[in-house]
Scaffold this motif. Structure first.
Motif, PDB file in Angstrom:
ATOM      1  N   GLY A 198       0.912  -1.061   0.237  1.00 12.62           N
ATOM      2  CA  GLY A 198       0.050  -0.065   0.005  1.00 12.62           C
ATOM      3  C   GLY A 198       0.766   1.219   0.125  1.00 12.62           C
ATOM      4  N   GLY A 199       0.319   2.387   0.515  1.00 12.91           N
ATOM      5  CA  GLY A 199       1.076   3.546   0.692  1.00 12.91           C
ATOM      6  C   GLY A 199       1.340   4.085  -0.791  1.00 12.91           C
ATOM      7  N   ALA A 200       2.224   5.117  -0.644  1.00 12.68           N
ATOM      8  CA  ALA A 200       2.446   6.201  -1.719  1.00 12.68           C
ATOM      9  C   ALA A 200       3.863   5.839  -2.624  1.00 12.68           C
ATOM     10  N   LYS A 201       4.561   5.199  -2.130  1.00 10.79           N
ATOM     11  CA  LYS A 201       5.975   4.844  -2.837  1.00 10.79           C
ATOM     12  C   LYS A 201       5.612   3.985  -4.019  1.00 10.79           C
ATOM     13  N   VAL A 202       4.979   4.201  -5.030  1.00 10.26           N
ATOM     14  CA  VAL A 202       4.773   3.289  -6.236  1.00 10.26           C
ATOM     15  C   VAL A 202       5.845   2.706  -6.675  1.00 10.26           C
ATOM     16  N   ALA A 224      -3.049  -2.056  -2.393  1.00 13.01           N
ATOM     17  CA  ALA A 224      -4.076  -1.033  -1.544  1.00 13.01           C
ATOM     18  C   ALA A 224      -3.260   0.411  -1.827  1.00 13.01           C
ATOM     19  N   GLY A 225      -3.955   1.538  -1.108  1.00  9.58           N
ATOM     20  CA  GLY A 225      -3.197   2.943  -1.141  1.00  9.58           C
ATOM     21  C   GLY A 225      -3.294   3.359  -2.616  1.00  9.58           C
ATOM     22  N   VAL A 226      -2.014   4.154  -2.667  1.00  8.87           N
ATOM     23  CA  VAL A 226      -1.953   4.866  -4.156  1.00  8.87           C
ATOM     24  C   VAL A 226      -1.410   3.578  -5.056  1.00  8.87           C
ATOM     25  N   VAL A 227      -0.753   2.636  -4.483  1.00  8.18           N
ATOM     26  CA  VAL A 227      -0.488   1.661  -5.248  1.00  8.18           C
ATOM     27  C   VAL A 227      -1.392   0.814  -5.693  1.00  8.18           C
ATOM     28  N   SER A 299     -11.868  11.458  -5.168  1.00  5.42           N
ATOM     29  CA  SER A 299     -10.323  10.730  -5.293  1.00  5.42           C
ATOM     30  C   SER A 299     -10.859   9.698  -4.479  1.00  5.42           C
ATOM     31  N   ALA A 300     -10.068   8.404  -5.113  1.00  4.52           N
ATOM     32  CA  ALA A 300      -9.994   7.227  -4.262  1.00  4.52           C
ATOM     33  C   ALA A 300      -9.178   7.271  -2.927  1.00  4.52           C
ATOM     34  N   MET A 301      -9.699   7.410  -1.841  1.00  6.86           N
ATOM     35  CA  MET A 301      -8.877   7.544  -0.694  1.00  6.86           C
ATOM     36  C   MET A 301      -8.596   6.472   0.093  1.00  6.86           C
ATOM     37  N   LEU A 323       3.951  -6.651   5.023  1.00  3.29           N
ATOM     38  CA  LEU A 323       3.129  -5.280   4.727  1.00  3.29           C
ATOM     39  C   LEU A 323       3.898  -4.121   4.586  1.00  3.29           C
ATOM     40  N   ASN A 324       3.592  -3.340   3.629  1.00  6.72           N
ATOM     41  CA  ASN A 324       4.422  -1.946   3.694  1.00  6.72           C
ATOM     42  C   ASN A 324       3.352  -0.857   3.081  1.00  6.72           C
ATOM     43  N   GLY A 325       3.059   0.171   3.906  1.00 10.02           N
ATOM     44  CA  GLY A 325       2.281   1.346   3.346  1.00 10.02           C
ATOM     45  C   GLY A 325       1.105   1.331   3.680  1.00 10.02           C
ATOM     46  N   ALA A 327      -3.205   1.470   3.636  1.00  6.93           N
ATOM     47  CA  ALA A 327      -4.228   1.096   2.591  1.00  6.93           C
ATOM     48  C   ALA A 327      -5.145   2.426   1.977  1.00  6.93           C
ATOM     49  N   GLY A 328      -4.956   3.391   3.069  1.00  6.45           N
ATOM     50  CA  GLY A 328      -5.576   4.729   2.707  1.00  6.45           C
ATOM     51  C   GLY A 328      -5.034   5.918   3.207  1.00  6.45           C
ATOM     52  N   VAL A 329      -5.845   7.152   3.094  1.00  9.57           N
ATOM     53  CA  VAL A 329      -5.241   8.261   3.605  1.00  9.57           C
ATOM     54  C   VAL A 329      -5.558   8.118   5.386  1.00  9.57           C
ATOM     55  N   PHE A 330      -4.653   7.711   6.088  1.00 11.75           N
ATOM     56  CA  PHE A 330      -4.954   7.264   7.471  1.00 11.75           C
ATOM     57  C   PHE A 330      -5.009   8.545   8.268  1.00 11.75           C
ATOM     58  N   GLU A 331      -4.377   9.695   7.790  1.00 15.21           N
ATOM     59  CA  GLU A 331      -4.407  10.868   8.506  1.00 15.21           C
ATOM     60  C   GLU A 331      -5.667  11.291   8.546  1.00 15.21           C
ATOM     61  N   ASP A 332      -6.828  10.935   7.741  1.00 13.48           N
ATOM     62  CA  ASP A 332      -8.001  11.589   7.627  1.00 13.48           C
ATOM     63  C   ASP A 332      -9.025  10.504   8.427  1.00 13.48           C
ATOM     64  N   GLY A 355       6.850  -3.229   7.412  1.00 13.50           N
ATOM     65  CA  GLY A 355       8.186  -2.211   7.275  1.00 13.50           C
ATOM     66  C   GLY A 355       7.691  -0.807   6.937  1.00 13.50           C
ATOM     67  N   GLY A 356       8.191  -0.040   7.291  1.00 12.48           N
ATOM     68  CA  GLY A 356       7.900   1.536   6.952  1.00 12.48           C
ATOM     69  C   GLY A 356       7.571   2.271   8.158  1.00 12.48           C
ATOM     70  N   GLY A 357       8.320   3.467   8.209  1.00  6.10           N
ATOM     71  CA  GLY A 357       8.510   4.261   9.272  1.00  6.10           C
ATOM     72  C   GLY A 357       7.050   4.814   9.383  1.00  6.10           C
ATOM     73  N   ASP A 358       6.316   5.631   8.278  1.00  5.67           N
ATOM     74  CA  ASP A 358       4.924   5.849   8.536  1.00  5.67           C
ATOM     75  C   ASP A 358       4.023   5.108   8.952  1.00  5.67           C
ATOM     76  N   THR A 359       4.276   3.917   8.214  1.00  8.77           N
ATOM     77  CA  THR A 359       3.110   2.794   8.556  1.00  8.77           C
ATOM     78  C   THR A 359       3.256   2.599   9.987  1.00  8.77           C
ATOM     79  N   ALA A 360       4.304   2.208  10.621  1.00 12.24           N
ATOM     80  CA  ALA A 360       4.573   1.979  11.849  1.00 12.24           C
ATOM     81  C   ALA A 360       3.982   2.976  12.984  1.00 12.24           C
TER      82      ALA A 360
HETATM   83  N1  LIG Z   1      -5.426   6.178  -1.880  1.00 11.30           N
HETATM   84  C1  LIG Z   1      -4.575   7.233  -1.303  1.00 11.30           C
HETATM   85  N2  LIG Z   1      -4.371   8.484  -1.963  1.00 11.30           N
HETATM   86  C2  LIG Z   1      -3.547   9.520  -1.474  1.00 11.30           C
HETATM   87  N3  LIG Z   1      -2.522   9.192  -0.512  1.00 11.30           N
HETATM   88  C3  LIG Z   1      -2.706   7.981   0.077  1.00 11.30           C
HETATM   89  C4  LIG Z   1      -3.725   7.014  -0.401  1.00 11.30           C
HETATM   90  N4  LIG Z   1      -3.427   5.940   0.426  1.00 11.30           N
HETATM   91  C5  LIG Z   1      -2.087   6.066   1.272  1.00 11.30           C
HETATM   92  N5  LIG Z   1      -2.013   7.229   0.973  1.00 11.30           N
HETATM   93  C6  LIG Z   1      -0.592   8.010   1.696  1.00 11.30           C
HETATM   94  O1  LIG Z   1       0.432   7.466   1.678  1.00 11.30           O
HETATM   95  C7  LIG Z   1       1.306   7.764   2.589  1.00 11.30           C
HETATM   96  C8  LIG Z   1       2.165   6.659   3.237  1.00 11.30           C
HETATM   97  O2  LIG Z   1       2.787   6.117   2.342  1.00 11.30           O
HETATM   98  P1  LIG Z   1       4.575   5.576   2.351  1.00 11.30           P
HETATM   99  O3  LIG Z   1       4.445   4.611   1.221  1.00 11.30           O
HETATM  100  O4  LIG Z   1       5.179   6.835   2.519  1.00 11.30           O
HETATM  101  O5  LIG Z   1       4.234   4.837   3.581  1.00 11.30           O
HETATM  102  P2  LIG Z   1       5.576   4.189   4.618  1.00 11.30           P
HETATM  103  O6  LIG Z   1       6.237   3.136   3.616  1.00 11.30           O
HETATM  104  O7  LIG Z   1       5.100   3.373   5.711  1.00 11.30           O
HETATM  105  O8  LIG Z   1       6.784   5.226   4.734  1.00 11.30           O
HETATM  106  P3  LIG Z   1       8.256   5.366   4.660  1.00 11.30           P
HETATM  107  O9  LIG Z   1       8.716   4.147   3.979  1.00 11.30           O
HETATM  108  O10 LIG Z   1       8.596   6.670   4.346  1.00 11.30           O
HETATM  109  O11 LIG Z   1       8.856   4.995   6.265  1.00 11.30           O
HETATM  110  C9  LIG Z   1       0.534   8.576   3.758  1.00 11.30           C
HETATM  111  O12 LIG Z   1       0.797   9.886   4.035  1.00 11.30           O
HETATM  112  C10 LIG Z   1      -1.053   8.359   3.013  1.00 11.30           C
HETATM  113  O13 LIG Z   1      -1.755   9.425   3.332  1.00 11.30           O
END
Ligand SMILES: Nc1ncnc2c1ncn2[C@@H]1O[C@H](COP(=O)(O)OP(=O)(O)OP(=O)(O)O)[C@@H](O)[C@H]1O
Ligand SMILES: O=C(O)[C@H](O)COP(=O)(O)O
Length: 407
Positions: A198-202, A224-227, A299-301, A323-325, A327-332, A355-360
């Protein structure tokens, strides 16, 4: 073969300890989260209890960022966590830094300044060249040994990570040791093995997906997420302009072709979201992929209920989940459901690795716990999962040996 603290004759030894305490910083400059500091307490306490003289080296943020701050607050927090004084010196390798390091007594600890305040430390070098930087040449004469506990930065070939271990007898700290044990033996984890990306690092996630599918490490890859959004578009789903523009603005448009290639090659093992959540009338609103595109501006959040049930069924049969990243914009608050439920379901799998600092930090905030292993690393953990070698780990493998005690 990497030496560990078990191989180090600690008493009376002045040790440079590289940690990764790179943390979110609040607007007033204080630490917003101390998880990465807490992770290093065992290594630092052990060295100090065994009579070591410890000089801590670390980076914080990147030049130009709001979180590019001094390590003064980190030293204060470390002092509380270690239950002993931790001095802070606003220098890294100057005469003042060398004098402070030379004055350490057995059991003393100090934190040197943010290594990235010095331009060389934000450059990548081969280890031999890194060993000739000012930071390494300045510090090496006052250190007897080097310990790398900064797994989360091990994918960087910067002087404090690859230069110091080229110049000094070097050892893995306890965090580094555990991370290498767990993430280095993914192949030994039980199957079926499921990866949740998941997450945003596609681009990173697509690299991982290629590698684990090609090498038969993954029985399923759940997106999941942006991926997940990128895979849906690659599969021909119209996610609407808002989600597409977001992907384009992030510079990830080319990733859609890579995702399509992956679906062609390994589509039977890749799971795509079956529904998504958008904001409609300020509320969470779920739409099946057949009902897409959403209304203009939506937008798909997050992933929706039907995706979560589908993914849950796959996880029910899994023995290992990685798991990494999110599944959605968890900040909201409206879009935390996917992350809370998907990660919650993963804690029931017998081996669960995150794995993942933001995820943790998101999981801590959402109260999801019970994983077999939560990695301190984001980029470093991902890179390990693609079976690439990490420069700082290779530098430890090639480090000079500690002279025997009677030399
Ligand atoms: N559908 C979505 N649309 C937009 N942003 C999203 C979506 N799903 C997740 N995100 C965003 O993805 C971000 C976290 O993704 P990231 O890949 O950076 O996580 P991470 O791997 O845990 O972090 P890091 O590798 O930096 O420690 C969050 O800020 C979250 O809002
Ligand atoms: O937070 C991280 O992933 C590590 O501290 C590495 O930081 P960097 O991506 O700024 O090199």
């Amino acid at each position: 073969m990497i030496a560990t603290l078990d191989d180090l004759d600690v008493e009376g030894t002045t040790v440079g300890v590289r940690v990764d305490v790179n943390s979110p910083i609040d607007d007033d400059g204080t630490l917003a989260d101390d998880a990465r500091l807490r992770a290093h307490v065992d290594t630092l306490s052990e060295l100090l209890d065994r009579g070591g003289r410890v000089a801590v080296l670390a980076h914080q943020g990147r030049p130009g960022g709001d979180d590019f701050v001094s390590l003064d607050p980190h030293a204060d927090r470390l002092s509380e966590l270690l239950g002993r004084p931790v001095d802070y010196v606003d220098a890294t390798f100057s005469a003042a830094a060398r004098e402070a390091v030379s004055d350490l007594e057995n059991g003393d600890c100090l934190v040197l300044e943010n290594t990235r305040f010095y331009s060389e430390e934000y450059m990548e070098f081969d280890p031999e060249r890194a060993a000739r930087t000012h930071l390494v040449e300045g510090l090496e004469p006052v250190l007897d040994a080097y310990v790398n506990d900064a797994f989360a930065a091990a994918h960087r070939s910067q002087p404090s990570l690859v230069g110091l271990p080229t110049a000094l007898p070097s050892y893995a700290g306890r965090v580094m040791e555990t991370e290498l044990d767990v993430l280095g033996s993914i192949e030994a984890t039980p199957e079926p093995r499921v990866y949740v990306l998941g997450g945003a690092k596609v681009p990173d996630s697509i690299d991982v997906a290629w590698s684990v599918l090609e090498n038969d490490l993954a029985d399923h890859v759940l997106t999941a997420g942006v991926v997940g959004n990128v895979f849906l578009i690659a599969d021909g789903v119209d996610l609407g302009d808002a989600s597409s523009d977001f992907i384009y603005d992030q510079g990830y448009w080319d990733e859609i072709d890579r995702a399509a290639d992956l679906l062609d090659a390994y589509g039977d093992r890749i799971a795509l979201p079956r529904d998504v959540a958008v904001a409609r009338d300020d509320e969470r609103y779920e739409l099946g992929v057949n009902a897409l595109p959403p209304e203009e501006g939506e937008s798909a959040m997050d992933v929706g209920e039907s995706t979560l049930e589908y993914y849950q069924r796959i996880l029910d049969d899994a023995e290992t989940v990685i798991l990494n990243g999110p599944a959605g914009v968890f900040e909201d608050d409206r879009f935390q459901t996917g992350t809370r439920r998907l990660y919650g379901a993963a804690t029931d799998v017998s081996t669960s690795i995150v794995g993942g600092g933001d995820t943790a930090s998101a999981l801590r905030r959402l109260g999801v716990e019970g994983f077999s292993h939560v990695s301190t690393g984001g980029g470093a953990a991902l890179r390990m999962l693609t079976a690439e070698s990490l420069p700082a780990v290779s530098a430890l493998e090639n480090a000079p040996e500690q002279p025997a005690a009677d030399d």
